[in-house]
Design an enzyme around this catalytic site. Structure first.
Site, PDB file in Angstrom:
ATOM      1  N   LYS A   1       7.598  -2.085   9.784  1.00 49.69           N
ATOM      2  CA  LYS A   1       8.206  -2.377   8.451  1.00 49.69           C
ATOM      3  C   LYS A   1       9.719  -2.139   8.664  1.00 49.69           C
ATOM      4  O   LYS A   1      10.153  -1.440   9.246  1.00 49.69           O
ATOM      5  CB  LYS A   1       7.789  -1.564   7.529  1.00 49.69           C
TER       6      LYS A   1
ATOM      7  N   SER B   1       6.067  -1.919  -1.265  1.00 44.09           N
ATOM      8  CA  SER B   1       7.375  -2.342  -0.573  1.00 44.09           C
ATOM      9  C   SER B   1       6.937  -2.915   0.786  1.00 44.09           C
ATOM     10  O   SER B   1       7.517  -3.422   1.478  1.00 44.09           O
ATOM     11  CB  SER B   1       8.699  -1.370  -0.210  1.00 44.09           C
TER      12      SER B   1
ATOM     13  N   SER C   1       3.660   2.243  -2.163  1.00 47.65           N
ATOM     14  CA  SER C   1       3.856   0.988  -1.492  1.00 47.65           C
ATOM     15  C   SER C   1       3.184   0.916  -0.174  1.00 47.65           C
ATOM     16  O   SER C   1       3.334  -0.398   0.335  1.00 47.65           O
ATOM     17  CB  SER C   1       5.450   1.408  -0.740  1.00 47.65           C
TER      18      SER C   1
END
Length: 475
Positions: free
Chosen positions: A76, A152, A176
């Site tokens: 990520k 996210s 997230s």
């Protein structure tokens, strides 16, 4: 395998453990699997816009003989995670930044045998449930390209759901991991506070590291690979008595289960999302567990107060640690609002935020003294259309912006504060064929119980054969 060479369709049928087993058997090689993964990512990314940077020219080195040896993987883009890898945190503010060394979690991913080949897209500063940034534009949902993937960990979710990789790094500061899992039809586990390493603690313990997967067994095996805090970590937790991979195969005792379908804040919950949670509770009741409609007594005003003060301070600390001055040219409007408000907060307001944090912890902790498991919808609605959550709008204050994202996912953030493990499972689909996630929450440190329940539901309410419209198997 239907031919001598692994096809993208065959590749996408395997979870991470399955791919590792095929590689170990000699039916294919690590190099071939990585080549197929690269082709798979490139085949869908033009539709999804889910990569933060171009794929690595050379995959990152991995070590050992872990259970994911040779399995393709994405990091990520919240960095710094892997030595020599650029990161942007979804923002032009960090453009050009490169990690100097591996995060402890990255070292454990390498030891698990995972082969990192790229970085996945995030919203700016990873602070929203919509992966839509000024830097990259929107990441699109493989089930419906008009809709978002959550956030996210949105880029990771899009590519795992589309069959491009079986597992991808994700983290969770308010939902997230779980929100993208719900929007994209994945398994999204947020561990207990302290279960996995967090090298940089700017989030007051509300940030958690792990991954997105398509199967419960991948979540269990991967948690075995990365669990355990560093000896110097702020938050310490007892190691599990048995491995999580073993725990999922053990019979569950009779559990006391709470069912919650109404949000603490009073936000309206889509009837289909509520119905999916009810269906899970009914399935658990059918198995002999004791189910009651009940919820932790969390005060939504205190939840919002805790997030408003502590998230603001955490974001400002992250920006201040980088040798560049925040500005409207480099940061979106909401990020600048957070930066400015952090400079206006006084010690009393921060203290009240910490006190609210503690109240939420006590409410959730008290609940799990009596109940073993809580079932809720993961989100209040299915995947939202692009532009629903405005990032680059000066109309929001920090408080109203937080309130707007909690309208999407009112059930997740309390357990970031309180610390219990939680998982989103892709239990159902809506009438318009969008995934619906159901959240299970267990007591502090009880990932074993959570994964046991998830594994049973994976068998009795299976999701494995569902496939989104954009998928590598059709390329």
């Amino acid at each position: 395998m239907g031919s001598d060479r692994l096809s993208m369709a065959e590749y996408s049928e395997y979870d991470g453990r399955g791919l590792a087993e095929v590689i170990a058997s000699g039916q294919t090689s690590e190099a071939e699997v990585v080549d197929v993964a690269r082709a798979a990512i490139e085949s869908v990314n033009s539709d999804l816009n889910a990569l933060a940077h171009p794929l690595f020219e050379t995959p990152l080195e991995h070590r050992g003989s872990g259970p994911f040896l040779g399995v393709p993987f994405l990091i990520k883009d919240v960095g710094p995670y892997a030595a020599g890898v650029p990161f942007s945190v979804g923002s032009m503010f960090f453009e050009g930044a490169v990690a100097a060394q591996d995060h402890e979690l990255m070292r454990r991913f390498r030891d698990a045998g995972l082969v990192a080949i790229g970085t996945s897209a995030v919203p700016e500063m990873a602070i929203s449930f919509a992966t839509e940034s000024r830097r990259l534009g929107p990441t699109r949902n493989p089930w419906d390209l008009r809709r978002g993937v959550g956030g996210s960990s949105g880029g990771a979710a899009a590519l795992v759901a589309a069959g491009a990789v079986p597992v991808a790094h994700a983290n969770d500061g308010a939902g997230s991991i779980r929100v993208p899992a719900a929007f994209c039809g994945l398994v999204g586990l947020k561990p207990t506070r302290g279960r996995t390493p967090t090298d940089v603690e700017t989030m007051f313990g509300i940030g958690y590291e792990f991954a997105l997967t398509r199967t419960v067994r991948d979540a269990a095996y991967l948690l075995d690979c990365v669990e355990g805090p560093q000896p110097t970590a702020k938050y310490q937790i007892a190691r599990p008595a048995v491995s999580y991979a073993e725990a999922v195969d053990k019979a569950m005792p009779t559990l006391r289960v709470g069912l919650m379908t109404q949000a603490w804040s009073g936000v309206e919950v889509d009837p289909e999302c509520a119905a999916a949670a009810v269906a899970v509770a009914q399935e658990l009741e059918r198995m002999g567990h004791q189910v009651e409609e009940v919820a932790p007594s969390v005060d939504p005003a205190k939840l919002l107060r805790a997030y408003r003060s502590l998230t603001t301070v955490a974001l400002a600390a992250t920006l201040a640690s980088y040798p560049r001055e925040p500005s409207d040219d480099l940061l979106e409007a909401v990020s600048m609002s957070l930066w400015r408000e952090a400079h206006e907060l006084n010690a009393v307001e921060i203290g009240l935020g910490i006190a609210a944090f503690d109240d939420v912890c006590r409410a959730a902790g008290t609940f799990f003294e009596e109940y073993d498991l809580l079932v809720t919808p993961t989100t209040a609605r299915t995947a939202i259309p692009h532009g629903t959550l405005t990032y680059d709008s000066p109309d929001h204050s920090v408080e109203t912006w937080l309130a707007s994202i909690f309208e999407v996912a009112p059930f997740t953030a309390a357990f970031n504060i309180a610390g219990q493990p939680a998982v989103s499972l892709p239990i159902a689909h809506s009438g318009d064929e969008l995934p619906i996630g159901v959240q299970l929450v267990a007591g502090y440190g009880r990932e074993d119980r959570l994964l046991q329940a998830a594994a049973v539901l994976e068998q009795t309410m299976p999701w494995r054969n569902r496939r989104p419209t954009v998928h590598v198997a059709s390329r």
